[in-house]
Design a protein around this motif. Sequence first.
Motif, mmCIF file in Angstrom:
data_model
loop_
_atom_site.group_PDB
_atom_site.id
_atom_site.type_symbol
_atom_site.label_atom_id
_atom_site.label_comp_id
_atom_site.label_asym_id
_atom_site.label_seq_id
_atom_site.Cartn_x
_atom_site.Cartn_y
_atom_site.Cartn_z
ATOM 1 N N UNK A 1 -25.339 -8.916 6.884
ATOM 2 C CA UNK A 1 -26.424 -9.458 7.698
ATOM 3 C C UNK A 1 -27.019 -10.703 7.043
ATOM 4 N N UNK A 2 -27.249 -10.635 5.735
ATOM 5 C CA UNK A 2 -27.807 -11.776 5.002
ATOM 6 C C UNK A 2 -26.882 -12.984 5.075
ATOM 7 N N UNK A 3 -25.578 -12.752 4.860
ATOM 8 C CA UNK A 3 -24.595 -13.839 4.917
ATOM 9 C C UNK A 3 -24.538 -14.456 6.313
ATOM 10 N N UNK A 4 -24.550 -13.609 7.327
ATOM 11 C CA UNK A 4 -24.461 -14.102 8.701
ATOM 12 C C UNK A 4 -25.661 -14.973 9.044
ATOM 13 N N UNK A 5 -26.842 -14.588 8.591
ATOM 14 C CA UNK A 5 -28.047 -15.384 8.851
ATOM 15 C C UNK A 5 -27.995 -16.736 8.147
ATOM 16 N N UNK A 6 -27.315 -16.779 6.985
ATOM 17 C CA UNK A 6 -27.167 -18.043 6.262
ATOM 18 C C UNK A 6 -26.138 -18.953 6.930
ATOM 19 N N UNK A 7 -25.078 -18.354 7.482
ATOM 20 C CA UNK A 7 -23.965 -19.127 8.036
ATOM 21 C C UNK A 7 -24.239 -19.623 9.457
ATOM 22 N N UNK A 8 -24.924 -18.806 10.272
ATOM 23 C CA UNK A 8 -25.116 -19.157 11.687
ATOM 24 C C UNK A 8 -26.475 -18.633 12.161
ATOM 25 N N UNK A 9 -27.505 -19.432 11.931
ATOM 26 C CA UNK A 9 -28.864 -19.026 12.291
ATOM 27 C C UNK A 9 -29.016 -18.849 13.798
ATOM 28 N N UNK A 10 -28.327 -19.693 14.605
ATOM 29 C CA UNK A 10 -28.432 -19.598 16.059
ATOM 30 C C UNK A 10 -27.859 -18.265 16.541
ATOM 31 N N UNK A 11 -26.697 -17.881 16.025
ATOM 32 C CA UNK A 11 -26.088 -16.614 16.428
ATOM 33 C C UNK A 11 -26.984 -15.441 16.030
ATOM 34 N N UNK A 12 -27.546 -15.501 14.821
ATOM 35 C CA UNK A 12 -28.418 -14.412 14.367
ATOM 36 C C UNK A 12 -29.641 -14.270 15.268
ATOM 37 N N UNK A 13 -30.194 -15.402 15.704
ATOM 38 C CA UNK A 13 -31.342 -15.340 16.622
ATOM 39 C C UNK A 13 -30.935 -14.705 17.942
ATOM 40 N N UNK A 14 -29.757 -15.086 18.445
ATOM 41 C CA UNK A 14 -29.281 -14.536 19.702
ATOM 42 C C UNK A 14 -29.009 -13.033 19.594
ATOM 43 N N UNK A 15 -28.550 -12.600 18.401
ATOM 44 C CA UNK A 15 -28.261 -11.189 18.189
ATOM 45 C C UNK A 15 -29.509 -10.386 17.813
ATOM 46 N N UNK A 16 -30.596 -11.078 17.539
ATOM 47 C CA UNK A 16 -31.824 -10.395 17.142
ATOM 48 C C UNK A 16 -31.799 -9.892 15.724
#
Length: 371
Positions: A354-369
């Motif tokens: 989760x931490x890595x994903x938020x660093x790599x793609x902030x837009x996707x993380x926002x969309x995924x909540x």
Amino acid sequence: MGFKTSSHFHTPTLLTEPEWKTIYPQWTKTHYRLQCPHAGLFQCRLTGLVFLMEGEGEVLYRTVQWDDSLLHSTGRTPAGPLFSIECLQGAVRQLHLPHCEITSGKGFDSLSVAHVTGDSVEVLQPVRVTYSHAVVDITDLSLWGLVSSYFSSSVEGQVLLFHKPQLRKPTLNVHLLPVNVPVTEVEREQRDCKYIQIPSNCPLTCGETYKLCCDSAEKNKIQPLVEKFRREYGPNYHPTFQVFLEASTEDVEIRLLKRGDEEVWTRQVPLRDTVLVGGLEVRAVEQLRSVRCKFVEKVSEPTIKGLLDGLLHKKVINDYEKDSVKVTAERADKARDIIDMVLHKGPNACLTMKTLLCELDQYLCSELGLR
């Protein structure tokens, strides 16, 4: 067994650092792998090693144990880790080995480079010495490391902290080490411990006696009471001091004193994140499970590649697991393999992803909540 001293190189000259590109290597339990895409200077961000490449090449390297009996005949002692280095392309032409010496009236005259092959060691004079590295030209690769004709009284040191949260008696392991010991080498021996990233630089004196103090001393016990600082270059890195904490401790002030109660290092150490991490990990599992289908649908190829590299670096997956995902043809299949693999590995792995994903793609993380 034998040794020889080479005079092919001129007397070390103190210079400032050159320009080099600093990059993270891939790291497994056994070695580091640095991909150098072209000629130039490349620094490993984890070990501090710098390679002068004459062209593109892949460098494999790891730390190995010094043979004290072999060095004894040279009259020298280790002044840094011993590295086993390979490059199939033969593109490495120069090494910059990180040192921890503090310059004095004698400069860095005590530093030499040991080239170990089989049961013999060749002692070479560096081409030059900067404030952080000793530089040596090379014609072949095997074992390379820094040695010293004497231990300088003071070196650039580091105070490394590892917190082991437990329900009854959490502990804080405190390591006093030379600054040219890679943190990753120490961290991989600290099972079930969390490395606390905190300013760690501290001048340390070889043979000096140190004492560790902390606030609430009547509750937080320390062992041993005093300890001498010695240069250690592995393969085992045992704590210099151990602090037994009260279970409710959320932060603690640590002070390092040397003889005469002179304070040489003090930090306020936050422990709250490591105490509360259990709840964060459990929530990460629930979040990844809930967004699995949408993650598989939305994640991009570059993010997948970044996740694989990051999960390998964090030791969540191994080389075999990474390669098994890479050979999968479809993007969605790769995404499905990654998230299922991580979910299967439990809460720690899920929080890391989760931490890595938020660093790599902030837009996707926002969309995924996942923010």
